[in-house]
Motif scaffolding. Structure first.
Motif, PDB file in Angstrom:
ATOM      1  N   ILE A   1      -0.730 -61.195  -2.457  1.00  0.00           N
ATOM      2  CA  ILE A   1      -1.075 -61.538  -3.838  1.00  0.00           C
ATOM      3  C   ILE A   1      -0.124 -62.606  -4.372  1.00  0.00           C
ATOM      4  CG2 ILE A   1      -1.152 -60.667  -6.205  1.00  0.00           C
ATOM      5  CD1 ILE A   1      -2.112 -57.974  -5.000  1.00  0.00           C
ATOM      6  N   ALA A   2       1.175 -62.432  -4.104  1.00  0.00           N
ATOM      7  CA  ALA A   2       2.160 -63.419  -4.564  1.00  0.00           C
ATOM      8  C   ALA A   2       1.920 -64.772  -3.901  1.00  0.00           C
ATOM      9  CB  ALA A   2       3.572 -62.924  -4.268  1.00  0.00           C
ATOM     10  N   ALA A   3       1.627 -64.764  -2.596  1.00  0.00           N
ATOM     11  CA  ALA A   3       1.375 -66.026  -1.889  1.00  0.00           C
ATOM     12  C   ALA A   3       0.151 -66.726  -2.465  1.00  0.00           C
ATOM     13  CB  ALA A   3       1.188 -65.757  -0.396  1.00  0.00           C
ATOM     14  N   GLY A   4      -0.906 -65.961  -2.728  1.00  0.00           N
ATOM     15  CA  GLY A   4      -2.107 -66.541  -3.319  1.00  0.00           C
ATOM     16  C   GLY A   4      -1.851 -67.102  -4.700  1.00  0.00           C
ATOM     17  N   ALA A   5      -1.087 -66.363  -5.514  1.00  0.00           N
ATOM     18  CA  ALA A   5      -0.769 -66.817  -6.871  1.00  0.00           C
ATOM     19  C   ALA A   5       0.086 -68.078  -6.839  1.00  0.00           C
ATOM     20  CB  ALA A   5      -0.053 -65.700  -7.631  1.00  0.00           C
ATOM     21  N   PHE A   6       1.061 -68.106  -5.946  1.00  0.00           N
ATOM     22  CA  PHE A   6       1.930 -69.276  -5.844  1.00  0.00           C
ATOM     23  C   PHE A   6       1.162 -70.499  -5.353  1.00  0.00           C
ATOM     24  CE2 PHE A   6       6.634 -67.937  -5.873  1.00  0.00           C
ATOM     25  CZ  PHE A   6       6.395 -67.065  -6.921  1.00  0.00           C
ATOM     26  N   LEU A   7       0.249 -70.297  -4.407  1.00  0.00           N
ATOM     27  CA  LEU A   7      -0.582 -71.420  -3.950  1.00  0.00           C
ATOM     28  C   LEU A   7      -1.398 -71.984  -5.111  1.00  0.00           C
ATOM     29  CD1 LEU A   7      -1.968 -70.381  -0.446  1.00  0.00           C
ATOM     30  CD2 LEU A   7      -0.566 -72.383  -0.983  1.00  0.00           C
ATOM     31  N   TRP A   8      -1.973 -71.099  -5.902  1.00  0.00           N
ATOM     32  CA  TRP A   8      -2.772 -71.551  -7.055  1.00  0.00           C
ATOM     33  C   TRP A   8      -1.889 -72.316  -8.049  1.00  0.00           C
ATOM     34  CZ3 TRP A   8      -2.966 -71.121 -12.315  1.00  0.00           C
ATOM     35  CH2 TRP A   8      -4.184 -71.514 -12.928  1.00  0.00           C
ATOM     36  N   LEU A   9      -0.708 -71.777  -8.345  1.00  0.00           N
ATOM     37  CA  LEU A   9       0.191 -72.448  -9.281  1.00  0.00           C
ATOM     38  C   LEU A   9       0.642 -73.805  -8.752  1.00  0.00           C
ATOM     39  CD1 LEU A   9       2.435 -69.414 -10.347  1.00  0.00           C
ATOM     40  CD2 LEU A   9       0.832 -70.679 -11.806  1.00  0.00           C
ATOM     41  N   GLY A  10       0.913 -73.862  -7.441  1.00  0.00           N
ATOM     42  CA  GLY A  10       1.340 -75.131  -6.867  1.00  0.00           C
ATOM     43  C   GLY A  10       0.246 -76.174  -6.884  1.00  0.00           C
ATOM     44  N   LEU A  11      -0.982 -75.737  -6.693  1.00  0.00           N
ATOM     45  CA  LEU A  11      -2.124 -76.666  -6.676  1.00  0.00           C
ATOM     46  C   LEU A  11      -2.628 -77.009  -8.067  1.00  0.00           C
ATOM     47  CD1 LEU A  11      -4.106 -75.137  -3.678  1.00  0.00           C
ATOM     48  CD2 LEU A  11      -2.812 -77.287  -3.693  1.00  0.00           C
ATOM     49  N   ASN A  12      -2.183 -76.213  -9.061  1.00  0.00           N
ATOM     50  CA  ASN A  12      -2.628 -76.458 -10.443  1.00  0.00           C
ATOM     51  C   ASN A  12      -1.415 -76.520 -11.370  1.00  0.00           C
ATOM     52  OD1 ASN A  12      -5.788 -76.016 -10.311  1.00  0.00           O
ATOM     53  ND2 ASN A  12      -4.841 -74.406  -9.061  1.00  0.00           N
TER      54      ASN A  12
ATOM     55  N   ALA B   1      -2.420 -82.333  -1.127  1.00  0.00           N
ATOM     56  CA  ALA B   1      -3.469 -83.159  -0.529  1.00  0.00           C
ATOM     57  C   ALA B   1      -4.041 -82.538   0.737  1.00  0.00           C
ATOM     58  CB  ALA B   1      -2.924 -84.549  -0.225  1.00  0.00           C
ATOM     59  N   GLY B   2      -3.489 -81.396   1.148  1.00  0.00           N
ATOM     60  CA  GLY B   2      -4.047 -80.692   2.307  1.00  0.00           C
ATOM     61  C   GLY B   2      -3.142 -80.590   3.510  1.00  0.00           C
ATOM     62  N   GLN B   3      -1.920 -81.098   3.422  1.00  0.00           N
ATOM     63  CA  GLN B   3      -1.000 -81.013   4.563  1.00  0.00           C
ATOM     64  C   GLN B   3      -0.226 -79.691   4.509  1.00  0.00           C
ATOM     65  OE1 GLN B   3       1.361 -84.597   5.068  1.00  0.00           O
ATOM     66  NE2 GLN B   3      -0.411 -85.940   4.763  1.00  0.00           N
TER      67      GLN B   3
ATOM     68  N   LEU C   1      12.253 -88.103   7.166  1.00  0.00           N
ATOM     69  CA  LEU C   1      12.043 -86.711   6.751  1.00  0.00           C
ATOM     70  C   LEU C   1      10.570 -86.434   6.460  1.00  0.00           C
ATOM     71  CD1 LEU C   1      15.187 -86.301   4.487  1.00  0.00           C
ATOM     72  CD2 LEU C   1      14.580 -84.769   6.369  1.00  0.00           C
ATOM     73  N   VAL C   2       9.939 -87.339   5.744  1.00  0.00           N
ATOM     74  CA  VAL C   2       8.512 -87.161   5.441  1.00  0.00           C
ATOM     75  C   VAL C   2       7.687 -87.198   6.718  1.00  0.00           C
ATOM     76  CG1 VAL C   2       6.519 -88.169   4.275  1.00  0.00           C
ATOM     77  CG2 VAL C   2       8.726 -88.079   3.099  1.00  0.00           C
ATOM     78  N   ASP C   3       7.984 -88.138   7.604  1.00  0.00           N
ATOM     79  CA  ASP C   3       7.231 -88.256   8.854  1.00  0.00           C
ATOM     80  C   ASP C   3       7.355 -87.006   9.723  1.00  0.00           C
ATOM     81  OD1 ASP C   3       6.371 -90.769   8.174  1.00  0.00           O
ATOM     82  OD2 ASP C   3       7.866 -91.833   9.393  1.00  0.00           O
ATOM     83  N   PHE C   4       8.506 -86.337   9.656  1.00  0.00           N
ATOM     84  CA  PHE C   4       8.738 -85.165  10.501  1.00  0.00           C
ATOM     85  C   PHE C   4       8.285 -83.855   9.845  1.00  0.00           C
ATOM     86  CE2 PHE C   4      10.978 -87.993  13.199  1.00  0.00           C
ATOM     87  CZ  PHE C   4      11.171 -87.351  14.426  1.00  0.00           C
ATOM     88  N   GLY C   5       7.828 -83.919   8.583  1.00  0.00           N
ATOM     89  CA  GLY C   5       7.240 -82.720   7.977  1.00  0.00           C
ATOM     90  C   GLY C   5       8.005 -82.073   6.868  1.00  0.00           C
ATOM     91  N   ALA C   6       8.873 -82.816   6.169  1.00  0.00           N
ATOM     92  CA  ALA C   6       9.601 -82.245   5.029  1.00  0.00           C
ATOM     93  C   ALA C   6       8.628 -81.795   3.941  1.00  0.00           C
ATOM     94  CB  ALA C   6      10.577 -83.272   4.470  1.00  0.00           C
ATOM     95  N   LYS C   7       9.124 -80.925   3.060  1.00  0.00           N
ATOM     96  CA  LYS C   7       8.283 -80.444   1.965  1.00  0.00           C
ATOM     97  C   LYS C   7       8.137 -81.524   0.907  1.00  0.00           C
ATOM     98  CE  LYS C   7       8.980 -79.148  -1.763  1.00  0.00           C
ATOM     99  NZ  LYS C   7       9.500 -78.771  -3.102  1.00  0.00           N
ATOM    100  N   VAL C   8       6.906 -82.000   0.748  1.00  0.00           N
ATOM    101  CA  VAL C   8       6.560 -82.974  -0.286  1.00  0.00           C
ATOM    102  C   VAL C   8       5.356 -82.409  -1.023  1.00  0.00           C
ATOM    103  CG1 VAL C   8       5.879 -85.343  -0.788  1.00  0.00           C
ATOM    104  CG2 VAL C   8       7.365 -84.874   1.177  1.00  0.00           C
ATOM    105  N   ASN C   9       5.540 -82.074  -2.279  1.00  0.00           N
ATOM    106  CA  ASN C   9       4.508 -81.347  -3.018  1.00  0.00           C
ATOM    107  C   ASN C   9       3.153 -82.058  -3.040  1.00  0.00           C
ATOM    108  OD1 ASN C   9       6.510 -79.521  -3.503  1.00  0.00           O
ATOM    109  ND2 ASN C   9       6.461 -79.672  -5.733  1.00  0.00           N
ATOM    110  N   ASP C  10       3.164 -83.348  -3.299  1.00  0.00           N
ATOM    111  CA  ASP C  10       1.901 -84.086  -3.383  1.00  0.00           C
ATOM    112  C   ASP C  10       1.143 -84.055  -2.054  1.00  0.00           C
ATOM    113  OD1 ASP C  10       2.383 -84.707  -6.005  1.00  0.00           O
ATOM    114  OD2 ASP C  10       3.146 -86.728  -5.604  1.00  0.00           O
ATOM    115  N   LEU C  11       1.866 -84.109  -0.954  1.00  0.00           N
ATOM    116  CA  LEU C  11       1.214 -84.095   0.360  1.00  0.00           C
ATOM    117  C   LEU C  11       0.677 -82.705   0.690  1.00  0.00           C
ATOM    118  CD1 LEU C  11       3.633 -86.372   2.432  1.00  0.00           C
ATOM    119  CD2 LEU C  11       1.442 -86.975   1.355  1.00  0.00           C
ATOM    120  N   ILE C  12       1.389 -81.672   0.267  1.00  0.00           N
ATOM    121  CA  ILE C  12       0.876 -80.301   0.448  1.00  0.00           C
ATOM    122  C   ILE C  12      -0.400 -80.126  -0.365  1.00  0.00           C
ATOM    123  CG2 ILE C  12       1.327 -77.848   0.053  1.00  0.00           C
ATOM    124  CD1 ILE C  12       4.292 -78.437   0.560  1.00  0.00           C
TER     125      ILE C  12
END
Length: 223
Positions: A210-221, A54-56, A41-52
């Motif tokens: 705006i929501a996408a930007g806010a969610f990206l910030w929350l996910g990264l922080n 990290a820039g994936q 699953l990870v190799d094929f692109g599943a959602k893994v927060n730490d890898l996202i």
């Protein structure tokens, strides 16, 4: 040739394309070691927060084409077949493709923020298609046919969300994120031969960004 092309265009080919892609991906995952294997699953692109984090970033899109087990694939494929046919015929092929991808993205983004577990599945996009239909119901309330189908979908979604809450491991955040993303995305792209307020379309686009930007910030922080 022109007649054949018109016949092809009259078919919900984008729905069939998405079904074909996820079927082929499932086959490849099975050959690689199994769709329930976390490494596969990870190799094929599943959602893994730490890898996202990290820039994936592609993992905000690729999970919608992966499924964990045959039952998961079959249930989602049947749902896509029936709802996808209707939404694609209403919105048109290219709007449908955009809605599907936007919904999957917004669902995975919400999951990135609120769900720390590995996740995969097209249900984020499926809920987005329901959200797109609800946009039509709310915008064109005088259409009794849309309203009747919308009530049926509403009951289906309510039951699914209750199931999500009661069952551990189900990605509730991804489903809600996809639903809202589909509603906003449908408002932005509109529907052929039906006028939508320009103000509403601009407002929906701004809310989505705006929501996408806010969610990206929350996910990264994360706190």
């Amino acid at each position: 040739m022109q007649r054949t092309w018109r016949q092809f265009q009259a078919q919900p080919w984008a729905t069939y394309l998405f079904l074909l892609i996820q079927g082929l991906v499932y086959l490849l995952m099975t050959l690689a070691g199994g769709s329930e294997n976390s490494i596969v699953l990870v190799d094929f692109g599943a959602k893994v927060n730490d890898l996202i984090a990290a820039g994936q970033w592609w993992r905000l899109l690729t999970p919608m084409f992966l499924h964990i087990g045959l039952t998961h694939l079959v249930i989602n494929s049947v749902t896509i077949y029936f709802i996808g046919n209707q939404i694609e015929m209403l919105f048109g092929h290219w709007r449908f493709i955009l809605l599907y991808l936007l919904s999957g993205f917004s669902g995975n983004l919400a999951s990135f923020v609120f769900n720390t577990n590995l996740s995969a599945g097209s249900s984020t996009a499926i809920f987005g298609l329901f959200g797109a239909f609800f946009m039509l119901v709310t915008e064109f309330r005088e259409n009794t046919a849309l309203r009747a189908v919308g009530q049926q979908f509403g009951l289906f979604i309510l039951l699914n969300l209750v199931f999500d809450v009661m069952m551990p491991g189900v990605d509730l955040a991804g489903h809600v994120g996809g639903l809202l993303g589909g509603f906003l995305g449908a408002t932005v792209v509109g529907i052929p031969n039906m006028r939508l307020s320009v103000v509403k379309r601009i407002a929906a686009a701004l809310i989505f960004m705006i929501a996408a930007g806010a969610f990206l910030w929350l996910g990264l922080n994360p706190r």
